[in-house]
Design a protein around this motif. Structure first.
Motif, PDB file in Angstrom:
ATOM      1  N   LEU A 134      46.612 -45.459  -2.787  1.00 29.80           N
ATOM      2  CA  LEU A 134      47.239 -46.285  -1.760  1.00 29.80           C
ATOM      3  C   LEU A 134      47.725 -47.613  -2.332  1.00 29.80           C
ATOM      4  O   LEU A 134      48.817 -48.099  -1.995  1.00 29.80           O
ATOM      5  CB  LEU A 134      46.258 -46.531  -0.612  1.00 29.80           C
ATOM      6  CG  LEU A 134      45.945 -45.313   0.267  1.00 29.80           C
ATOM      7  CD1 LEU A 134      44.803 -45.625   1.225  1.00 29.80           C
ATOM      8  CD2 LEU A 134      47.191 -44.877   1.049  1.00 29.80           C
ATOM      9  N   SER A 135      46.905 -48.199  -3.203  1.00 34.93           N
ATOM     10  CA  SER A 135      47.311 -49.460  -3.827  1.00 34.93           C
ATOM     11  C   SER A 135      48.548 -49.261  -4.705  1.00 34.93           C
ATOM     12  O   SER A 135      49.490 -50.062  -4.658  1.00 34.93           O
ATOM     13  CB  SER A 135      46.155 -50.021  -4.652  1.00 34.93           C
ATOM     14  OG  SER A 135      46.577 -51.108  -5.446  1.00 34.93           O
ATOM     15  N   ALA A 136      48.550 -48.192  -5.511  1.00 32.77           N
ATOM     16  CA  ALA A 136      49.687 -47.933  -6.392  1.00 32.77           C
ATOM     17  C   ALA A 136      50.959 -47.680  -5.583  1.00 32.77           C
ATOM     18  O   ALA A 136      52.045 -48.143  -5.944  1.00 32.77           O
ATOM     19  CB  ALA A 136      49.383 -46.747  -7.297  1.00 32.77           C
ATOM     20  N   SER A 137      50.817 -46.948  -4.479  1.00 26.90           N
ATOM     21  CA  SER A 137      51.986 -46.670  -3.640  1.00 26.90           C
ATOM     22  C   SER A 137      52.534 -47.952  -3.028  1.00 26.90           C
ATOM     23  O   SER A 137      53.756 -48.192  -3.042  1.00 26.90           O
ATOM     24  CB  SER A 137      51.610 -45.673  -2.544  1.00 26.90           C
ATOM     25  OG  SER A 137      52.692 -45.439  -1.679  1.00 26.90           O
ATOM     26  N   ALA A 138      51.651 -48.775  -2.486  1.00 32.91           N
ATOM     27  CA  ALA A 138      52.100 -50.014  -1.844  1.00 32.91           C
ATOM     28  C   ALA A 138      52.683 -50.987  -2.864  1.00 32.91           C
ATOM     29  O   ALA A 138      53.708 -51.639  -2.609  1.00 32.91           O
ATOM     30  CB  ALA A 138      50.939 -50.656  -1.093  1.00 32.91           C
ATOM     31  N   CYS A 139      52.056 -51.074  -4.033  1.00 31.88           N
ATOM     32  CA  CYS A 139      52.489 -52.052  -5.030  1.00 31.88           C
ATOM     33  C   CYS A 139      53.713 -51.594  -5.813  1.00 31.88           C
ATOM     34  O   CYS A 139      54.279 -52.400  -6.578  1.00 31.88           O
ATOM     35  CB  CYS A 139      51.339 -52.366  -5.987  1.00 31.88           C
ATOM     36  SG  CYS A 139      49.958 -53.238  -5.198  1.00 31.88           S
ATOM     37  N   SER A 140      54.109 -50.331  -5.673  1.00 30.30           N
ATOM     38  CA  SER A 140      55.354 -49.906  -6.324  1.00 30.30           C
ATOM     39  C   SER A 140      56.538 -50.714  -5.805  1.00 30.30           C
ATOM     40  O   SER A 140      57.519 -50.933  -6.519  1.00 30.30           O
ATOM     41  CB  SER A 140      55.593 -48.413  -6.076  1.00 30.30           C
ATOM     42  OG  SER A 140      54.613 -47.622  -6.712  1.00 30.30           O
ATOM     43  N   SER A 141      56.429 -51.173  -4.553  1.00 31.26           N
ATOM     44  CA  SER A 141      57.518 -51.968  -3.990  1.00 31.26           C
ATOM     45  C   SER A 141      57.665 -53.318  -4.679  1.00 31.26           C
ATOM     46  O   SER A 141      58.713 -53.964  -4.568  1.00 31.26           O
ATOM     47  CB  SER A 141      57.287 -52.182  -2.493  1.00 31.26           C
ATOM     48  OG  SER A 141      56.066 -52.860  -2.266  1.00 31.26           O
ATOM     49  N   LEU A 142      56.623 -53.751  -5.423  1.00 30.25           N
ATOM     50  CA  LEU A 142      56.735 -55.021  -6.145  1.00 30.25           C
ATOM     51  C   LEU A 142      57.794 -54.954  -7.235  1.00 30.25           C
ATOM     52  O   LEU A 142      58.290 -55.994  -7.684  1.00 30.25           O
ATOM     53  CB  LEU A 142      55.381 -55.403  -6.755  1.00 30.25           C
ATOM     54  CG  LEU A 142      54.248 -55.698  -5.769  1.00 30.25           C
ATOM     55  CD1 LEU A 142      52.952 -55.984  -6.514  1.00 30.25           C
ATOM     56  CD2 LEU A 142      54.614 -56.866  -4.877  1.00 30.25           C
ATOM     57  N   ALA A 143      58.144 -53.724  -7.666  1.00 32.93           N
ATOM     58  CA  ALA A 143      59.190 -53.593  -8.680  1.00 32.93           C
ATOM     59  C   ALA A 143      60.547 -54.045  -8.161  1.00 32.93           C
ATOM     60  O   ALA A 143      61.468 -54.288  -8.954  1.00 32.93           O
ATOM     61  CB  ALA A 143      59.278 -52.141  -9.163  1.00 32.93           C
ATOM     62  N   LEU A 144      60.675 -54.180  -6.843  1.00 35.35           N
ATOM     63  CA  LEU A 144      61.934 -54.683  -6.279  1.00 35.35           C
ATOM     64  C   LEU A 144      62.223 -56.112  -6.705  1.00 35.35           C
ATOM     65  O   LEU A 144      63.355 -56.589  -6.547  1.00 35.35           O
ATOM     66  CB  LEU A 144      61.894 -54.598  -4.755  1.00 35.35           C
ATOM     67  CG  LEU A 144      61.872 -53.181  -4.152  1.00 35.35           C
ATOM     68  CD1 LEU A 144      61.678 -53.259  -2.647  1.00 35.35           C
ATOM     69  CD2 LEU A 144      63.152 -52.435  -4.490  1.00 35.35           C
ATOM     70  N   CYS A 145      61.216 -56.797  -7.240  1.00 31.57           N
ATOM     71  CA  CYS A 145      61.461 -58.155  -7.730  1.00 31.57           C
ATOM     72  C   CYS A 145      62.459 -58.156  -8.880  1.00 31.57           C
ATOM     73  O   CYS A 145      63.038 -59.204  -9.209  1.00 31.57           O
ATOM     74  CB  CYS A 145      60.158 -58.823  -8.159  1.00 31.57           C
ATOM     75  SG  CYS A 145      59.407 -58.124  -9.647  1.00 31.57           S
ATOM     76  N   VAL A 165      41.787 -50.832  -6.756  1.00 30.13           N
ATOM     77  CA  VAL A 165      43.011 -51.348  -6.124  1.00 30.13           C
ATOM     78  C   VAL A 165      43.860 -52.110  -7.140  1.00 30.13           C
ATOM     79  O   VAL A 165      45.087 -51.926  -7.222  1.00 30.13           O
ATOM     80  CB  VAL A 165      42.643 -52.241  -4.923  1.00 30.13           C
ATOM     81  CG1 VAL A 165      43.861 -53.028  -4.435  1.00 30.13           C
ATOM     82  CG2 VAL A 165      42.066 -51.392  -3.797  1.00 30.13           C
ATOM     83  N   LEU A 166      43.218 -52.967  -7.933  1.00 29.68           N
ATOM     84  CA  LEU A 166      43.970 -53.729  -8.935  1.00 29.68           C
ATOM     85  C   LEU A 166      44.536 -52.822 -10.020  1.00 29.68           C
ATOM     86  O   LEU A 166      45.653 -53.050 -10.521  1.00 29.68           O
ATOM     87  CB  LEU A 166      43.067 -54.806  -9.551  1.00 29.68           C
ATOM     88  CG  LEU A 166      42.688 -55.961  -8.620  1.00 29.68           C
ATOM     89  CD1 LEU A 166      41.675 -56.876  -9.289  1.00 29.68           C
ATOM     90  CD2 LEU A 166      43.921 -56.736  -8.213  1.00 29.68           C
ATOM     91  N   TRP A 167      43.778 -51.797 -10.402  1.00 28.51           N
ATOM     92  CA  TRP A 167      44.290 -50.862 -11.399  1.00 28.51           C
ATOM     93  C   TRP A 167      45.514 -50.117 -10.840  1.00 28.51           C
ATOM     94  O   TRP A 167      46.495 -49.869 -11.554  1.00 28.51           O
ATOM     95  CB  TRP A 167      43.210 -49.871 -11.811  1.00 28.51           C
ATOM     96  CG  TRP A 167      43.563 -49.130 -13.071  1.00 28.51           C
ATOM     97  CD1 TRP A 167      44.400 -48.067 -13.194  1.00 28.51           C
ATOM     98  CD2 TRP A 167      43.114 -49.443 -14.387  1.00 28.51           C
ATOM     99  NE1 TRP A 167      44.504 -47.678 -14.502  1.00 28.51           N
ATOM    100  CE2 TRP A 167      43.726 -48.500 -15.257  1.00 28.51           C
ATOM    101  CE3 TRP A 167      42.256 -50.390 -14.918  1.00 28.51           C
ATOM    102  CZ2 TRP A 167      43.495 -48.508 -16.634  1.00 28.51           C
ATOM    103  CZ3 TRP A 167      42.027 -50.393 -16.293  1.00 28.51           C
ATOM    104  CH2 TRP A 167      42.644 -49.465 -17.130  1.00 28.51           C
ATOM    105  N   GLY A 168      45.461 -49.775  -9.561  1.00 26.95           N
ATOM    106  CA  GLY A 168      46.614 -49.142  -8.932  1.00 26.95           C
ATOM    107  C   GLY A 168      47.834 -50.049  -8.949  1.00 26.95           C
ATOM    108  O   GLY A 168      48.963 -49.587  -9.170  1.00 26.95           O
ATOM    109  N   MET A 169      47.636 -51.345  -8.731  1.00 24.19           N
ATOM    110  CA  MET A 169      48.753 -52.274  -8.782  1.00 24.19           C
ATOM    111  C   MET A 169      49.354 -52.328 -10.187  1.00 24.19           C
ATOM    112  O   MET A 169      50.584 -52.279 -10.364  1.00 24.19           O
ATOM    113  CB  MET A 169      48.296 -53.672  -8.358  1.00 24.19           C
ATOM    114  CG  MET A 169      49.410 -54.701  -8.362  1.00 24.19           C
ATOM    115  SD  MET A 169      48.898 -56.311  -7.726  1.00 24.19           S
ATOM    116  CE  MET A 169      47.847 -56.862  -9.074  1.00 24.19           C
ATOM    117  N   GLY A 170      48.490 -52.389 -11.209  1.00 19.32           N
ATOM    118  CA  GLY A 170      48.998 -52.397 -12.578  1.00 19.32           C
ATOM    119  C   GLY A 170      49.715 -51.116 -12.939  1.00 19.32           C
ATOM    120  O   GLY A 170      50.768 -51.133 -13.599  1.00 19.32           O
TER     121      GLY A 170
END
Length: 580
Positions: free
Chosen positions: A378-389, A434-439
């Motif tokens: 869930l964290s990786a899915s949500a944080c994939s949108s951070l690539a829009l930066c 969660v943090l690993w998913g973000m990375g």
């Protein structure tokens, strides 16, 4: 003098015929002529709006198909490995077929076979086409699911080898497909531009925004596969598991103090054996999901290339297709990204095995494994949108941010040994997941976006994504080999690889900023058999270079000049120098 009456009759007939002809022509014009309210420009806009919606549909369908395929594969493999690990289950149900040995060979088939993928993946994708290569690979994953209905050596091991064969072609064709959809979307948005109408190459960087958005959509869906994979365990297998006081009774050390894969873990993890009927129901649900993924690729995904482009991509010669991935490795941009590809393979398998077992299960019990991996997904899915930066910031930012997060987590894991059977450590473990998913999200999404930006030529993208996923498969094979190492050694290798990867990537960006020339192999001109209406006129061909500036020999003119020595050494000057 009297006039002849027959003359008057002829004149009357002529006038009547002329009147009838004019009436018929008027009716015909009303029938086939332009409608008075018809607006050609408005209709053209509507047509390309439908085309753009079709591209979005293709991207969403491919993303959901990838999510279902990988989720079914991971979920089934996880469930079967847990069931086969239990010695009571093995003795009662399969006492005479040595399931432990079969599982070892299944894992070997899945992890070892992709080592040879660089030899056949480009040929496979060019032979079948991008869409049909995806469909074939998804079908092989469905075959793996079906083989588990009858668990025998001759069903499980061959299907595992087939999975190993299909891993790199599936994800290489997926990456190529999403990038091509971004380029097609650009063409449909800018359909009035001259270079689009004449099918010439777009200006450098013109498609970057769409590549960022579409790859973000893909990885947002893909990372949900880790959530889907836990459904069999969450709704089925957890009902049969012992609690942690039983399964972890013999475990003495966790985390950084552990060796191998959770030593001391109880060999009996099932308090009651699931009925065969229930297993068949679960496997049927997984099979239905795999079949749905096949249908989504078959029905909802359009072609990545026009038919004439598919012909041109194949017509450069199979020998050239075989050699070009190796030739692309001489490009310093790819060589500097190799450590990043390797780390990408390390980290995804480490979180599924090393972290989840030696840290999560060791502290919280096997019944919490599903929740830990769901937090990661869930964290990786949500944080994939951070690539829009990347649409506003420099492209280095998300990659560096993901690397910093993972580096901090690796140092934390290196220094931390959780207490076995101690549930109060759960918040910290979930935070790390969660943090690993973000990375992971920033890492994987940014790499695919970066490859799409660096290699915009449609003739090269399948080669480049093949190289990326092949190196990733080699890294996963290495993680499979090091399963018996101490945890500190694994973490040290990963941290060293991450530091080297970031250093090599920043060095590549520095060389690009200094306009250092890179060696980009020439794509040979298609060699067609002059048969059929398609090649009756030379102007009708959209082969590479047919429009004057489309030839791959001009790539470096658009990007950076290549010195004459490297051109003489690398790039064939005419058709006589082409290989194959």
């Amino acid at each position: 003098m009297e006039k002849d009456p027959s003359c008057h009759q002829d004149v009357a007939k002529t006038v009547a015929c002329d009147g009838a002809t004019e009436g018929t022509e008027t009716q015909l014009d009303d029938f086939v002529g332009a409608h008075p309210d018809y607006n050609e420009e408005e209709e053209e806009k509507k047509y390309f709006r439908r085309k753009r919606l079709g591209v979005v549909k293709n991207v969403v369908a491919a993303s959901l198909a990838g999510m279902l395929t990988y989720g079914v594969y991971l979920g089934l493999l996880q469930m079967q490995l847990i069931l086969h690990y239990d010695e009571t289950y093995r003795e009662v149900k399969y006492s005479n077929i040595q399931l432990e040995d079969i599982d070892r060979k299944v894992l070997m088939g899945i992890n070892v076979t992709p080592v040879a993928a660089l030899l056949y993946t480009p040929v496979l994708i060019r032979f079948f086409g991008t869409k049909w290569a995806m469909f074939l690979a998804v079908g092989i994953y469905a075959l793996f699911v079906s083989s588990n209905y009858w668990e025998r050596y001759y069903t499980l091991v061959p299907s595992a080898v087939a999975i190993g064969v299909a891993i790199v072609p599936l994800w290489a064709s997926m990456g190529n497909y999403i990038t091509r959809m971004a380029q097609k979307y650009y063409e449909y948005v800018n359909f009035t531009e001259e270079h689009v109408q004449e099918q010439k190459r777009a200006p450098r960087g013109a498609c970057n925004a769409y590549i960022v958005i579409f790859q973000t959509i893909f990885y947002t869906c893909f990372h949900l596969s880790f959530v889907c994979a836990q459904m069999p365990m969450l709704f089925f297998l957890n009902n049969y598991l012992y609690q942690l006081n039983h399964t972890l009774a013999g475990v003495k050390h966790c985390g950084t103090l552990s060796h191998g894969t959770l030593p001391g873990f109880n060999t009996t993890v099932l308090q009651s054996l699931p009925r065969s009927v229930n297993l068949i129901i679960v496997e049927s649900a997984l099979m239905a999901a795999a079949f749905l993924a096949m249908l989504m690729v078959l029905v909802l995904c359009g072609s990545a290339y026009r038919p004439t482009e598919e012909i041109d991509l194949r017509s450069i010669g199979w020998g050239n297709i075989f050699q070009l991935p190796f030739k692309h490795m001489r490009d310093y941009r790819l060589r500097h990204l190799f450590p990043l590809f390797i780390y990408s393979g390390f980290e995804v398998l480490f979180v599924c095995t090393g972290f989840s077992l030696n840290y999560g299960v060791c502290a919280l019990g096997l019944e919490k494994l599903a929740y830990l991996l769901m937090a990661y997904g869930l964290s990786a899915s949500a944080c994939s949108s951070l690539a829009l930066c990347m649409l506003r910031l420099r492209r280095q930012v998300p990659l560096l941010a993901g690397a910093i997060v993972h580096a901090a987590l690796l140092v934390t894991l290196f220094c931390w040994a959780p207490e076995p059977r101690y549930l109060l450590q759960a918040p910290l473990l979930y935070a790390i997941a969660v943090l690993w998913g973000m990375g992971s999200a920033l890492n994987k999404t940014s790499i695919s976006i970066l490859l799409g930006m660096l290699y915009e030529d449609k003739e090269r993208q399948d080669f480049v994504f093949t190289i990326y996923h092949w190196w990733q498969a080699l890294a996963i094979f290495t993680v499979y080999l090091w399963s018996g190492l101490p945890m500190k050694a694994k973490l040290s290798i990963m941290l060293l690889t991450l530091v080297v990867a970031m250093g090599a990537y920043l060095w590549m960006e520095r060389k690009l900023a200094q306009h250092v020339a890179y060696r980009l192999p020439r794509i040979p001109r298609p060699r067609h058999r002059m048969r059929g209406y398609r090649y009756l006129e030379e102007d009708d061909s959209d082969e590479t270079g047919s429009e004057g500036d489309g030839g791959s020999s001009n790539n470096n003119k658009d990007e950076h000049p290549v010195d004459s020595a490297s051109r003489d050494d690398d790039l064939p000057r005419d058709d006589g120098d082409q290989l194959g």
